[in-house]
Write a protein that holds these residues in place. Sequence first.
Motif, PDB file in Angstrom:
ATOM      1  N   GLY A 155       3.335 -18.288  25.046  1.00 24.42           N
ATOM      2  CA  GLY A 155       3.672 -18.548  26.440  1.00 24.42           C
ATOM      3  C   GLY A 155       5.092 -18.152  26.802  1.00 24.42           C
ATOM      4  O   GLY A 155       5.581 -18.507  27.870  1.00 24.42           O
ATOM      5  N   LEU A 156       5.748 -17.402  25.933  1.00 20.67           N
ATOM      6  CA  LEU A 156       7.116 -16.946  26.181  1.00 20.67           C
ATOM      7  C   LEU A 156       7.115 -15.473  26.542  1.00 20.67           C
ATOM      8  O   LEU A 156       6.135 -14.769  26.321  1.00 20.67           O
ATOM      9  CB  LEU A 156       7.976 -17.151  24.926  1.00 20.67           C
ATOM     10  N   SER A 157       8.237 -15.004  27.045  1.00 23.78           N
ATOM     11  CA  SER A 157       8.384 -13.569  27.295  1.00 23.78           C
ATOM     12  C   SER A 157       8.782 -12.883  25.987  1.00 23.78           C
ATOM     13  O   SER A 157       9.300 -13.526  25.056  1.00 23.78           O
ATOM     14  CB  SER A 157       9.460 -13.320  28.358  1.00 23.78           C
ATOM     15  N   VAL A 158       8.553 -11.588  25.924  1.00 23.42           N
ATOM     16  CA  VAL A 158       8.947 -10.817  24.742  1.00 23.42           C
ATOM     17  C   VAL A 158      10.458 -10.906  24.545  1.00 23.42           C
ATOM     18  O   VAL A 158      10.948 -11.067  23.421  1.00 23.42           O
ATOM     19  CB  VAL A 158       8.485  -9.351  24.868  1.00 23.42           C
ATOM     20  N   SER A 159      11.209 -10.858  25.628  1.00 18.59           N
ATOM     21  CA  SER A 159      12.670 -10.933  25.499  1.00 18.59           C
ATOM     22  C   SER A 159      13.113 -12.293  24.956  1.00 18.59           C
ATOM     23  O   SER A 159      14.086 -12.365  24.198  1.00 18.59           O
ATOM     24  CB  SER A 159      13.361 -10.621  26.827  1.00 18.59           C
ATOM     25  N   ALA A 160      12.409 -13.356  25.296  1.00 18.67           N
ATOM     26  CA  ALA A 160      12.743 -14.680  24.752  1.00 18.67           C
ATOM     27  C   ALA A 160      12.470 -14.727  23.248  1.00 18.67           C
ATOM     28  O   ALA A 160      13.278 -15.252  22.483  1.00 18.67           O
ATOM     29  CB  ALA A 160      11.959 -15.768  25.471  1.00 18.67           C
ATOM     30  N   VAL A 161      11.344 -14.143  22.829  1.00 23.63           N
ATOM     31  CA  VAL A 161      11.017 -14.115  21.396  1.00 23.63           C
ATOM     32  C   VAL A 161      12.074 -13.300  20.652  1.00 23.63           C
ATOM     33  O   VAL A 161      12.541 -13.702  19.583  1.00 23.63           O
ATOM     34  CB  VAL A 161       9.603 -13.555  21.157  1.00 23.63           C
ATOM     35  N   ARG A 162      12.475 -12.162  21.217  1.00 23.56           N
ATOM     36  CA  ARG A 162      13.538 -11.357  20.595  1.00 23.56           C
ATOM     37  C   ARG A 162      14.835 -12.150  20.508  1.00 23.56           C
ATOM     38  O   ARG A 162      15.533 -12.103  19.498  1.00 23.56           O
ATOM     39  CB  ARG A 162      13.785 -10.083  21.403  1.00 23.56           C
ATOM     40  N   PHE A 163      15.182 -12.866  21.577  1.00 22.65           N
ATOM     41  CA  PHE A 163      16.409 -13.667  21.587  1.00 22.65           C
ATOM     42  C   PHE A 163      16.383 -14.715  20.475  1.00 22.65           C
ATOM     43  O   PHE A 163      17.351 -14.871  19.743  1.00 22.65           O
ATOM     44  CB  PHE A 163      16.595 -14.343  22.947  1.00 22.65           C
ATOM     45  N   TYR A 164      15.254 -15.427  20.350  1.00 18.74           N
ATOM     46  CA  TYR A 164      15.144 -16.441  19.304  1.00 18.74           C
ATOM     47  C   TYR A 164      15.247 -15.810  17.916  1.00 18.74           C
ATOM     48  O   TYR A 164      15.847 -16.378  17.016  1.00 18.74           O
ATOM     49  CB  TYR A 164      13.849 -17.229  19.432  1.00 18.74           C
TER      50      TYR A 164
END
Length: 52
Positions: free
Chosen positions: A16-25
């Motif tokens: 349920g996250l954006s790809v950019s959020a997953v990359r950030f994490y």
Amino acid sequence: MNDDLYPIGDAARRSGLSVSAVRFYGDSGLIAPTGLNRAAHRLYDIDAIARL
């Protein structure tokens, strides 16, 4: 144990996250990718997706 690995887009959709959020994490060290494919794309298992 499930050995399926999912690319970052699938991991983002399932969490349920954006790809950019997953990359950030991942870049922050909070959730490391489970592995990399031959092209060095991030892959995530179901446990990593659950943590996201």
